[in-house]
Design a protein around this motif. Sequence first.
Motif, mmCIF file in Angstrom:
data_model
loop_
_atom_site.group_PDB
_atom_site.id
_atom_site.type_symbol
_atom_site.label_atom_id
_atom_site.label_comp_id
_atom_site.label_asym_id
_atom_site.label_seq_id
_atom_site.Cartn_x
_atom_site.Cartn_y
_atom_site.Cartn_z
ATOM 1 N N VAL A 82 0.885 -1.162 0.000
ATOM 2 C CA VAL A 82 0.000 0.000 0.000
ATOM 3 C C VAL A 82 0.922 1.210 0.000
ATOM 4 O O VAL A 82 1.687 1.422 0.940
ATOM 5 C CB VAL A 82 -0.933 0.007 1.230
ATOM 6 N N LEU A 83 0.893 1.982 -1.104
ATOM 7 C CA LEU A 83 1.830 3.088 -1.270
ATOM 8 C C LEU A 83 1.338 4.369 -0.610
ATOM 9 O O LEU A 83 1.934 4.845 0.345
ATOM 10 C CB LEU A 83 2.102 3.324 -2.761
ATOM 11 N N GLU A 84 0.253 4.935 -1.137
ATOM 12 C CA GLU A 84 -0.222 6.223 -0.631
ATOM 13 C C GLU A 84 -1.673 6.441 -1.017
ATOM 14 O O GLU A 84 -2.239 5.707 -1.819
ATOM 15 C CB GLU A 84 0.634 7.361 -1.173
ATOM 16 N N GLY A 85 -2.249 7.477 -0.429
ATOM 17 C CA GLY A 85 -3.624 7.840 -0.729
ATOM 18 C C GLY A 85 -3.737 9.307 -1.083
ATOM 19 O O GLY A 85 -2.880 10.122 -0.723
ATOM 20 N N ARG A 86 -4.803 9.634 -1.814
ATOM 21 C CA ARG A 86 -5.085 11.038 -2.122
ATOM 22 C C ARG A 86 -6.601 11.214 -2.205
ATOM 23 O O ARG A 86 -7.339 10.249 -2.376
ATOM 24 C CB ARG A 86 -4.398 11.493 -3.407
ATOM 25 N N GLY A 87 -7.042 12.464 -2.114
ATOM 26 C CA GLY A 87 -8.466 12.758 -2.229
ATOM 27 C C GLY A 87 -9.214 12.693 -0.910
ATOM 28 O O GLY A 87 -10.429 12.870 -0.880
ATOM 29 N N LEU A 88 -8.493 12.438 0.177
ATOM 30 C CA LEU A 88 -9.143 12.443 1.483
ATOM 31 C C LEU A 88 -9.477 13.884 1.850
ATOM 32 O O LEU A 88 -8.761 14.810 1.480
ATOM 33 C CB LEU A 88 -8.234 11.790 2.530
ATOM 34 N N LYS A 89 -10.569 14.069 2.549
ATOM 35 C CA LYS A 89 -11.072 15.420 2.774
ATOM 36 C C LYS A 89 -11.069 15.824 4.246
ATOM 37 O O LYS A 89 -11.317 15.009 5.116
ATOM 38 C CB LYS A 89 -12.485 15.520 2.218
ATOM 39 N N ILE A 90 -10.802 17.104 4.446
ATOM 40 C CA ILE A 90 -10.945 17.706 5.777
ATOM 41 C C ILE A 90 -12.399 18.121 5.919
ATOM 42 O O ILE A 90 -12.967 18.725 5.008
ATOM 43 C CB ILE A 90 -10.020 18.940 5.918
ATOM 44 N N GLU A 91 -13.010 17.749 7.026
ATOM 45 C CA GLU A 91 -14.403 18.112 7.257
ATOM 46 C C GLU A 91 -14.499 19.182 8.327
ATOM 47 O O GLU A 91 -13.927 19.046 9.400
ATOM 48 C CB GLU A 91 -15.212 16.885 7.701
#
Length: 161
Positions: A44-53
Amino acid sequence: GASSPTRSLSRGPPSSKIANGSVDQIVPVDDALRGRLGTVRMTVLEGRGLKIEQQLFEVAIPDCYCTVSFGSDVFTTTVKYNNVHPKWNEHKDFPLDDHGQIVKLDVWDMYEERVGKGLPLGSATTTVGKLLMAGGSMELEIEKDGRSNGVFISLQCDMVA
């Protein structure tokens, strides 16, 4: 019509083979060796598109981790706290039996006050064959309730044995 006595159909159990054409010499096949193609390393390398609520009294920044399900085995990454672009670079080796084996990736948001697994953000599935055909790595689009949520996780697959 009566069958000829020289013609017979014999079947052993599914996990056996007939040796030397003789039905009385059944050689068991070790399940651990049947169809084994080698070992794959899932990273599992990385993630993107996660949001601050923005919430009423605070800003919620995700504390994410992933689980990778492969056959009956599950691998869990560490939690990356307060991060909308987490970088894990964490891996586990799995036995490979078939290029059609399904890889399921789930993404979770671990609230510090929550007990248990955390809040599911969604999941994605692919196969080992698709990962290898894509050059070994893919950015998987995460879906929840059948809809894309703008979150992407990069997964890498390498043959290691």
